[in-house]
Write a protein that holds these residues in place. Structure first.
Motif, PDB file in Angstrom:
ATOM      1  N   UNK A 182       0.829  -1.213   0.000  1.00 44.72           N
ATOM      2  CA  UNK A 182       0.000   0.000   0.000  1.00 44.72           C
ATOM      3  C   UNK A 182       0.857   1.254   0.000  1.00 44.72           C
ATOM      4  N   UNK A 183       2.051   1.161   0.555  1.00 50.67           N
ATOM      5  CA  UNK A 183       3.007   2.255   0.559  1.00 50.67           C
ATOM      6  C   UNK A 183       4.398   1.676   0.413  1.00 50.67           C
ATOM      7  N   UNK A 184       5.250   2.416  -0.244  1.00 46.66           N
ATOM      8  CA  UNK A 184       6.625   1.976  -0.397  1.00 46.66           C
ATOM      9  C   UNK A 184       7.559   3.161  -0.508  1.00 46.66           C
ATOM     10  N   UNK A 185       8.820   2.941  -0.158  1.00 44.66           N
ATOM     11  CA  UNK A 185       9.818   3.998  -0.246  1.00 44.66           C
ATOM     12  C   UNK A 185      11.083   3.456  -0.905  1.00 44.66           C
ATOM     13  N   UNK A 186      11.699   4.302  -1.710  1.00 45.18           N
ATOM     14  CA  UNK A 186      12.976   3.996  -2.331  1.00 45.18           C
ATOM     15  C   UNK A 186      13.944   5.095  -1.923  1.00 45.18           C
ATOM     16  N   UNK A 187      15.029   4.721  -1.267  1.00 46.77           N
ATOM     17  CA  UNK A 187      15.998   5.708  -0.784  1.00 46.77           C
ATOM     18  C   UNK A 187      17.346   5.452  -1.437  1.00 46.77           C
ATOM     19  N   UNK A 188      17.870   6.465  -2.107  1.00 48.80           N
ATOM     20  CA  UNK A 188      19.196   6.397  -2.698  1.00 48.80           C
ATOM     21  C   UNK A 188      19.920   7.698  -2.372  1.00 48.80           C
ATOM     22  N   UNK A 190      20.810  10.835  -0.519  1.00 49.26           N
ATOM     23  CA  UNK A 190      20.008  11.671   0.392  1.00 49.26           C
ATOM     24  C   UNK A 190      18.563  11.815  -0.057  1.00 49.26           C
ATOM     25  N   UNK A 191      18.184  11.084  -1.120  1.00 51.62           N
ATOM     26  CA  UNK A 191      16.846  11.204  -1.681  1.00 51.62           C
ATOM     27  C   UNK A 191      15.962  10.032  -1.268  1.00 51.62           C
ATOM     28  N   UNK A 192      14.703  10.331  -0.966  1.00 51.20           N
ATOM     29  CA  UNK A 192      13.713   9.301  -0.676  1.00 51.20           C
ATOM     30  C   UNK A 192      12.506   9.524  -1.578  1.00 51.20           C
ATOM     31  N   UNK A 193      12.154   8.516  -2.344  1.00 55.92           N
ATOM     32  CA  UNK A 193      10.972   8.573  -3.198  1.00 55.92           C
ATOM     33  C   UNK A 193       9.868   7.781  -2.516  1.00 55.92           C
ATOM     34  N   UNK A 194       8.777   8.459  -2.163  1.00 55.15           N
ATOM     35  CA  UNK A 194       7.633   7.814  -1.526  1.00 55.15           C
ATOM     36  C   UNK A 194       6.604   7.473  -2.602  1.00 55.15           C
ATOM     37  N   UNK A 195       6.207   6.215  -2.645  1.00 55.97           N
ATOM     38  CA  UNK A 195       5.248   5.754  -3.641  1.00 55.97           C
ATOM     39  C   UNK A 195       3.896   5.519  -2.989  1.00 55.97           C
ATOM     40  N   UNK A 196       2.932   6.372  -3.300  1.00 53.66           N
ATOM     41  CA  UNK A 196       1.577   6.176  -2.802  1.00 53.66           C
ATOM     42  C   UNK A 196       0.771   5.467  -3.886  1.00 53.66           C
ATOM     43  N   UNK A 197      -0.543   5.552  -3.828  1.00 57.52           N
ATOM     44  CA  UNK A 197      -1.384   4.846  -4.793  1.00 57.52           C
ATOM     45  C   UNK A 197      -1.079   5.258  -6.226  1.00 57.52           C
TER      46      UNK A 197
END
Length: 215
Positions: A182-188, A190-197
């Protein structure tokens, strides 16, 4: 969408087949089933003027067949939050897989995540090195994945910024698990990409293409 972000999105779609192919091996992918023989692009809507942060409600997809090598490259750029300001660094991610023929018959062991980072020229490089990818699924422990390749695009004297590309090879089950969350995050870096719907919609489409090979 700002002019810089339009260029960044276009660069990923145009450059990804050649850059990612040269950066990493595709030896573990397999062949055949039914995918579009030509590129199919789902365009992102225009950016609202003056908005600091913008959440796209769409994704970009292409399935490009190369007759010379008899290979297809499927690429999806999930919807992400983009920073319109020219004074801040930003990052975007694309997911892709290459396989022989026009369609996928067997599920590949892994797929590629290509991160494109941009920073204003005066700030130096946004990432600085390849590093690792931290994949976070809801309440589960994060998974750390080492990079397979890292590249800095050439910088002209008059360039307004610097662009880096780093590729991570991620196991297919981890990608399908991310798409199913339902939610996921990708961190590389200093950046974090939050994946919502909205962000997961593109990944879910990608996962369905992969798993359809089992049917």
């Amino acid at each position: 969408m700002s002019m810089r972000l339009e260029r960044a999105a276009s660069a990923v779609v145009v450059l990804l087949p050649s850059i990612a192919a040269s950066l990493s091996s595709q030896a573990d992918t397999q062949a055949a089933s039914v995918l579009p023989p030509a590129a199919t692009v789902v365009p992102m809507p225009p950016h609202a003027v003056g908005a600091a942060d913008w959440e796209a409600k769409d994704y970009q997809m292409s399935a490009i067949y190369d007759r010379v090598t008899n290979r297809t490259r499927l690429t999806i750029i999930p919807a992400q939050k983009y920073q319109a300001a020219m004074d801040r660094a930003s990052v975007s991610v694309a997911v892709s897989v290459t396989y022989p023929g026009r369609g996928l018959a067997t599920v590949p062991d892994s797929v590629e995540l290509l991160f494109t980072a941009w920073a204003p020229a005066r700030m130096g490089w946004a990432l600085g090195h390849a590093g690792t990818l931290k994949l976070m699924l809801e309440d589960s422990l994060p998974v750390q994945i080492p990079s397979t390749s890292y590249q800095r695009l050439p910088v002209s004297f008059t360039a307004s910024g610097r662009t880096e590309m780093v590729v991570f090879r991620v196991a297919t089950p981890q990608v399908t698990a991310l798409a199913a969350s339902s939610k996921g995050k990708l961190k590389v870096g200093r950046f974090t990409i939050k994946l919502d719907a909205h962000g997961l919609e593109g990944l879910q489409t990608f996962a369905r293409r992969l798993t359809s090979a089992q049917q």
